[in-house]
Write a protein that holds these residues in place. Structure first.
Motif, short mmCIF file in Angstrom:
data_model
loop_
_atom_site.label_atom_id
_atom_site.label_comp_id
_atom_site.label_asym_id
_atom_site.label_seq_id
_atom_site.Cartn_x
_atom_site.Cartn_y
_atom_site.Cartn_z
N PHE A 164 -0.16 -7.98 4.31
CA PHE A 164 0.88 -7.46 3.42
C PHE A 164 1.09 -8.34 2.19
CE2 PHE A 164 3.61 -9.88 6.47
CZ PHE A 164 4.23 -10.73 5.58
N SER A 165 0.46 -9.52 2.13
CA SER A 165 0.63 -10.38 0.95
C SER A 165 -0.43 -10.14 -0.11
CB SER A 165 0.58 -11.86 1.37
OG SER A 165 1.63 -12.17 2.25
N ILE A 166 -1.61 -9.67 0.28
CA ILE A 166 -2.71 -9.50 -0.67
C ILE A 166 -2.32 -8.59 -1.85
CG2 ILE A 166 -4.97 -8.38 -0.92
CD1 ILE A 166 -5.86 -9.71 1.59
N PRO A 167 -1.69 -7.42 -1.63
CA PRO A 167 -1.35 -6.58 -2.80
C PRO A 167 -0.44 -7.28 -3.80
CG PRO A 167 -1.17 -5.33 -0.77
CD PRO A 167 -1.37 -6.75 -0.36
N PHE A 168 0.52 -8.07 -3.33
CA PHE A 168 1.41 -8.78 -4.25
C PHE A 168 0.63 -9.80 -5.08
CE2 PHE A 168 4.24 -7.29 -0.90
CZ PHE A 168 5.30 -6.79 -1.62
N VAL A 169 -0.31 -10.50 -4.43
CA VAL A 169 -1.12 -11.49 -5.15
C VAL A 169 -2.01 -10.79 -6.18
CG1 VAL A 169 -2.90 -13.24 -4.91
CG2 VAL A 169 -1.05 -13.11 -3.24
N ALA A 170 -2.70 -9.74 -5.76
CA ALA A 170 -3.64 -9.06 -6.66
C ALA A 170 -2.93 -8.49 -7.89
CB ALA A 170 -4.37 -7.93 -5.90
#
Length: 290
Positions: A164-170
């Motif tokens: 769930f953190s990858i989309p925020f980082v990208a």
């Protein structure tokens, strides 16, 4: 003969300039008042958290002010189960931050540079991941791990937090890449730099503020997550899970102290980042003026 309304005395009417000044004065008062109310609403839980870390409570419930004391700050890690849960949260949040930052940055770079089949679908999936309910994601992750016969614990917590953190980082890194000039990379490669050195010496320094902001955001998300982690943690306790369990019997003041430490640490990181950006901007301005 019907009575007709008499025209008002022009001398008693406020002048147009006076009415405009009144509207301007009212507007100049409303906006600061609204701003201060919003700031008070946002900081109210933090103020209560910090204040009750100094509460000289004698029972298990830390909800009534009983006087000022510093004894909770003298030994904030006196509860072993809370300390072990905090250590687990720091480990999982750090691993989740590192992995999601690397993967999310790679996704952002690929989406910014290349037009490939499935790019639009990938963007839609990341947005849907952010918009999806945490309860639904948590139950789906639990089903996935049980179907794969994975034991629940620290590895499944890290995998869920990375997911769930990858989309925020990208999305954060891609916003930084929006103003990136590709001619800088082309110039470096024309001078003989390999793709790896071009990335390390040209691309990464330019997008580093965005990468750092995305990493801090991922760490905060992983550190604070309760809903998804509660599905995939098994018997492993993180700090949010421990605090939620403690609310049944009374949250000890040490929770407020640890929360204050986390808040102050995040504030110091944010202030340090702002000072570094300001110093770097002044340095670049001086170099450009020479």
């Amino acid at each position: 003969m019907p009575a007709q309304a008499l025209p008002r005395d022009p001398a008693r009417r406020p002048a147009a300039g006076v009415r405009a000044r009144r509207r301007f004065r009212l507007g100049s008062l409303l906006l600061p008042a609204y701003t201060h109310l919003v700031m008070l609403w946002l900081f109210a839980p933090i103020i209560v958290m910090v204040l009750y870390g100094f509460n000289n409570t004698h029972g298990r419930l830390n909800i009534v002010w009983s006087g000022f004391t510093l004894r909770w700050y003298a030994n904030p890690f006196s509860i072993p189960t809370m300390t072990s849960a905090l250590v687990v949260s720091l480990i999982t949040a750090t691993l989740g931050m590192v992995i999601s930052t690397v993967l999310g940055t790679m996704i952002a770079l690929a989406g910014h540079r290349y037009h490939y089949r499935g790019r639009t679908i990938l963007d839609a999936v990341m947005v849907l991941n952010i918009a999806a309910s945490e309860v639904v994601i948590g139950s789906a992750m639990l089903t996935l791990f049980i179907s794969a016969s994975m034991p629940l614990g620290l590895p499944t917590i890290v995998l869920a937090q990375v997911m769930f953190s990858i989309p925020f980082v990208a999305i954060t890194v891609r916003a930084r890449l929006a103003g990136f000039d590709p001619s800088l990379e082309e110039a470096a490669q024309d001078l003989g730099a390999s793709p790896l050195w071009t990335f390390l010496l040209v691309t990464l320094p330019v997008i580093f503020p965005g990468v750092l902001a995305a990493a801090l955001l991922a760490f905060a998300l992983c550190m604070d997550d309760y809903v998804i982690t509660s599905f995939v943690s098994g018997n492993t306790l993180t700090f949010p899970l421990w605090v939620y369990g403690a609310t049944r019997y009374g949250v000890p003041p040490q929770v407020n102290v640890v929360g204050t430490f986390i808040f102050v640490g995040g504030g110091l990181v944010a202030v340090t980042g702002a000072l570094v950006r300001s110093w770097r901007s002044r340095r670049l301005a001086k170099e450009a003026a020479l």
